[in-house]
Scaffold this active site. Structure first.
Site, PDB file in Angstrom:
ATOM      1  CG  HIS A 105      -2.688  -6.453   8.277  1.00  0.00           C
ATOM      2  ND1 HIS A 105      -1.893  -5.573   7.199  1.00  0.00           N
ATOM      3  CD2 HIS A 105      -3.663  -5.621   8.624  1.00  0.00           C
ATOM      4  CE1 HIS A 105      -2.170  -4.630   7.154  1.00  0.00           C
ATOM      5  NE2 HIS A 105      -3.118  -4.334   8.100  1.00  0.00           N
TER       6      HIS A 105
ATOM      7  CD1 TRP B 262       0.794   7.262  10.380  1.00  0.00           C
ATOM      8  CD2 TRP B 262      -0.632   5.521  10.437  1.00  0.00           C
ATOM      9  NE1 TRP B 262       0.831   6.666   9.089  1.00  0.00           N
ATOM     10  CE2 TRP B 262      -0.111   5.473   8.975  1.00  0.00           C
ATOM     11  CE3 TRP B 262      -1.714   4.273  10.581  1.00  0.00           C
ATOM     12  CZ2 TRP B 262      -0.417   4.550   8.033  1.00  0.00           C
ATOM     13  CZ3 TRP B 262      -2.048   3.629   9.801  1.00  0.00           C
ATOM     14  CH2 TRP B 262      -1.118   3.587   8.229  1.00  0.00           C
TER      15      TRP B 262
ATOM     16  NE  ARG C 224      -9.902  -1.354  13.570  1.00  0.00           N
ATOM     17  CZ  ARG C 224      -8.985  -1.063  12.694  1.00  0.00           C
ATOM     18  NH1 ARG C 224      -7.696  -1.543  12.522  1.00  0.00           N
ATOM     19  NH2 ARG C 224      -9.117   0.065  11.894  1.00  0.00           N
TER      20      ARG C 224
ATOM     21  CE1 TYR D 226      -5.489   4.566   7.734  1.00  0.00           C
ATOM     22  CE2 TYR D 226      -5.104   3.227   9.412  1.00  0.00           C
ATOM     23  CZ  TYR D 226      -5.366   3.481   8.073  1.00  0.00           C
ATOM     24  OH  TYR D 226      -5.175   2.445   7.304  1.00  0.00           O
TER      25      TYR D 226
ATOM     26  CD  GLU E 284      -7.465  -6.035   9.737  1.00  0.00           C
ATOM     27  OE1 GLU E 284      -6.604  -6.590   9.487  1.00  0.00           O
ATOM     28  OE2 GLU E 284      -7.735  -4.790   9.950  1.00  0.00           O
TER      29      GLU E 284
ATOM     30  CG  ASP F  33      -5.000  -1.045  14.828  1.00  0.00           C
ATOM     31  OD1 ASP F  33      -3.629  -0.951  15.294  1.00  0.00           O
ATOM     32  OD2 ASP F  33      -4.942  -1.476  13.547  1.00  0.00           O
TER      33      ASP F  33
ATOM     34  CG  ASP G  17      -3.924  -2.326   2.715  1.00  0.00           C
ATOM     35  OD1 ASP G  17      -4.488  -1.824   3.362  1.00  0.00           O
ATOM     36  OD2 ASP G  17      -2.689  -2.691   2.931  1.00  0.00           O
TER      37      ASP G  17
ATOM     38  CG  HIS H  34     -11.681  -2.356  10.473  1.00  0.00           C
ATOM     39  ND1 HIS H  34     -10.825  -1.734   9.936  1.00  0.00           N
ATOM     40  CD2 HIS H  34     -11.322  -3.626  10.645  1.00  0.00           C
ATOM     41  CE1 HIS H  34      -9.823  -2.545   9.978  1.00  0.00           C
ATOM     42  NE2 HIS H  34      -9.976  -3.470  10.452  1.00  0.00           N
TER      43      HIS H  34
ATOM     44  CG  ASN I 152      -2.067   0.991   1.173  1.00  0.00           C
ATOM     45  OD1 ASN I 152      -2.138   1.717   0.372  1.00  0.00           O
ATOM     46  ND2 ASN I 152      -2.765   1.051   2.402  1.00  0.00           N
TER      47      ASN I 152
ATOM     48  NE  ARG J  58      -3.307  -7.288  13.257  1.00  0.00           N
ATOM     49  CZ  ARG J  58      -4.331  -6.918  12.160  1.00  0.00           C
ATOM     50  NH1 ARG J  58      -4.980  -8.128  12.308  1.00  0.00           N
ATOM     51  NH2 ARG J  58      -4.492  -6.189  11.646  1.00  0.00           N
TER      52      ARG J  58
ATOM     53  CD  GLU K 153      -4.283  -4.536  14.735  1.00  0.00           C
ATOM     54  OE1 GLU K 153      -5.353  -4.851  14.734  1.00  0.00           O
ATOM     55  OE2 GLU K 153      -3.800  -4.177  13.681  1.00  0.00           O
TER      56      GLU K 153
ATOM     57  CD  GLU L 275      -1.295  -3.401  10.759  1.00  0.00           C
ATOM     58  OE1 GLU L 275      -2.289  -3.912  11.310  1.00  0.00           O
ATOM     59  OE2 GLU L 275      -1.279  -2.030  10.160  1.00  0.00           O
TER      60      GLU L 275
ATOM     61  CG  HIS M  20      -3.412   2.578  13.760  1.00  0.00           C
ATOM     62  ND1 HIS M  20      -3.500   1.422  12.793  1.00  0.00           N
ATOM     63  CD2 HIS M  20      -5.068   2.891  13.827  1.00  0.00           C
ATOM     64  CE1 HIS M  20      -4.728   1.384  12.227  1.00  0.00           C
ATOM     65  NE2 HIS M  20      -5.623   1.836  12.892  1.00  0.00           N
TER      66      HIS M  20
HETATM   67  O1  KDG Z   1      -1.789  -0.558   4.446  1.00  0.00           O
HETATM   68  C1  KDG Z   1      -1.923  -0.458   5.817  1.00  0.00           C
HETATM   69  C2  KDG Z   1      -3.239  -0.470   6.700  1.00  0.00           C
HETATM   70  O2  KDG Z   1      -3.756  -1.712   6.022  1.00  0.00           O
HETATM   71  C3  KDG Z   1      -3.221  -0.632   7.745  1.00  0.00           C
HETATM   72  O3  KDG Z   1      -3.147   0.535   8.292  1.00  0.00           O
HETATM   73  C4  KDG Z   1      -4.840  -1.098   8.447  1.00  0.00           C
HETATM   74  O4  KDG Z   1      -3.855  -1.116  10.843  1.00  0.00           O
HETATM   75  C5  KDG Z   1      -4.637  -1.631   9.836  1.00  0.00           C
HETATM   76  C6  KDG Z   1      -5.263  -2.893  10.212  1.00  0.00           C
HETATM   77  O5  KDG Z   1      -5.122  -3.219  11.088  1.00  0.00           O
HETATM   78  O6  KDG Z   1      -6.045  -3.217   9.333  1.00  0.00           O
HETATM   79 MG    MG Z   2      -3.745  -2.578  12.315  1.00  0.00          MG
END
Ligand code: KDG
Ligand code: MG
Length: 411
Positions: free
Chosen positions: A321, A411, A147, A159, A348, A219, A325, A122, A37, A292, A245, A271, A221
């Site tokens: 993950h 993030w 989530r 985000y 997920e 999450d 994407d 999500h 991505n 993940r 997460e 991830e 992040h």
């Molecule tokens: O490409 C990165 C995203 O897929 C990611 O930020 C999404 O954190 C994410 C998640 O847990 O799906």
């Molecule tokens: Mg994530």
């Protein structure tokens, strides 16, 4: 069974995907996902310039040997670009092997260990009413595990909150399809102290509204320091999370020791990891509960199965993950692994958009909150090359964060 053709196909039906399509001299076709991505074209160049020329004429049945050749033979190991490229080759070869054996890939990995894979979706909202609506929408779609991401008072856009980009005048949803396109990433806001004050109140409200039993996830992040993450894990204990997460930046495995000492909230991470080495301390010291890793960014099906077998010795489970994407090919790859391994945890699942589903025909099903890869030979995904050709690449980036004083933040 020699590799006769190898094409790298870039398509952007709802967002950008990079797919490797291998064809053998006996006419079998294998697909692999190489989507990274925001950095997609780097993997395209890696594949076209340095991998495809090495594959032509080689034996398609030698999955492990090909993986080791691409990993060790390059000298330069690891990293997301390299490992996404190797992943695509590995998946495509498993797809071919499944078709040659007339079996779905999960059968080649040992057969099913369960009837289906529990998925989480999500839900998000800038405030409680919209978050509750989003949770109900996901329940209506069949999800049983959710989530929860929420806006933070005082922050304009962060985000992971779908409706916030719409409130901002954007029509996209944050990591749903269609993706945010554009030549420069969008800037968002962050304030960890405001987040830490607010998040426990949100989980309390969600538990009061939806009861104690639904598995809830969150999450972080990578936004917190170890001590902040420890504090959050502790504050969330009364709400019985399935997992917290990416609470700290994932590169620093030792940070999780401190988090772990302070909280019993289960932890998931990885991830952005590319190899089993990124999990070594986390697994052997039992600092996490869920792995993940995504097949696409971790070198494919072969290493994903290995890290999960390693994790199983420490009672650590999978939580691959699965955002949009990851292409339908990469998603199918990890469903086959998840169905076969004993230590599956949760998957997920964010559904792809209609144009993506028309481009990638999938045997995968989602019913009553459970995923199944289907029983078609191989991975169970076919790429409609004509459809893919209608959607050329469009630049798109993940957003980034700045604090109130202008400092870039994780993030
Ligand atoms: O490409 C990165 C995203 O897929 C990611 O930020 C999404 O954190 C994410 C998640 O847990 O799906
Ligand atoms: Mg994530």
């Amino acid at each position: 069974m020699k590799i006769e053709r190898a094409e790298v196909i870039v398509t952007s039906p709802n967002r950008n995907f990079v797919t490797l399509r291998l064809q053998t001299d006996d006419g079998l076709v294998g697909l692999g996902d190489a989507t990274l991505n925001g950095r997609e074209l780097a993997v395209v160049a890696y594949l076209k310039e340095h991998v495809v020329p090495l594959l032509l004429g080689t034996d398609a049945s030698r999955i492990e040997d090909t993986w080791q050749f691409l990993y060790r033979g390059a000298y330069w190991r690891r990293g997301p670009v390299t490992m996404a490229a190797i992943a695509a080759v590995d998946m495509a070869l498993w797809d071919i092997k499944g078709k040659a054996a007339n079996m779905p890939v999960y059968q080649l990995l040992g057969g099913a260990s369960r009837d289906g894979l529990m998925a989480y979706g999500h839900a998000s909202g800038p405030d409680l009413p919209s978050l509750f609506d989003s949770i109900r929408e996901h329940q209506e779609m069949g999800y049983r595990s959710i989530r929860v991401q929420t806006g933070v008072p005082g922050l304009r856009a962060i985000y992971g909150i779908a409706a916030q980009s719409a409130l901002d005048g954007g029509e996209e949803r944050y990591d749903h399809e269609p993706a945010r396109r554009g030549a420069y990433p969008t800037q968002e806001d962050w304030d960890t102290r405001a987040y830490l004050r607010h998040l426990p109140t949100v989980f309390e409200a969600v538990r009061n509204e939806f009861g104690p039993s639904m598995p809830l996830l969150h999450d972080g992040h990578h936004r917190m320091t170890p001590i902040q993450a420890a504090k959050l894990g502790k504050a969330l204990e009364p709400y019985d999370l399935f997992w917290l997460e990416d609470c700290t930046p994932a590169e620093n495995q030792e940070a999780l020791r401190l988090v772990r000492q302070h909280t019993t909230t289960p932890l998931a991470i990885g991830e952005v990891f590319n190899t089993i080495w990124d999990f070594q301390t986390l697994i052997t010291e039992q600092l996490i509960d869920y792995v993940r890793a995504a097949s696409t960014h971790f070198g494919g099906i072969s290493p994903l199965k290995k890290v999960m077998d390693f994790a199983a010795q420490y009672q650590i489970k999978s939580g691959c993950h699965g955002p949009t994407d990851i292409s339908p090919v990469g998603f199918a790859a990890q469903l086959h692994v998840g169905l076969a391994i004993h230590n599956f945890g949760i998957q997920e699942y964010m559904p792809h958009g209609a144009r993506t589903n028309a481009t990638f025909k999938q045997s995968m099903t989602f019913e009553n909150g459970m995923l199944h890869p289907g029983d078609n030979p191989g991975l169970g995904v076919e790429l409609d090359v004509d459809e893919a050709g209608k959607y050329p690449y469009e630049q798109a980036y993940l957003p980034f964060n700045r604090l109130a004083d202008g400092t870039i933040h994780d993030w």
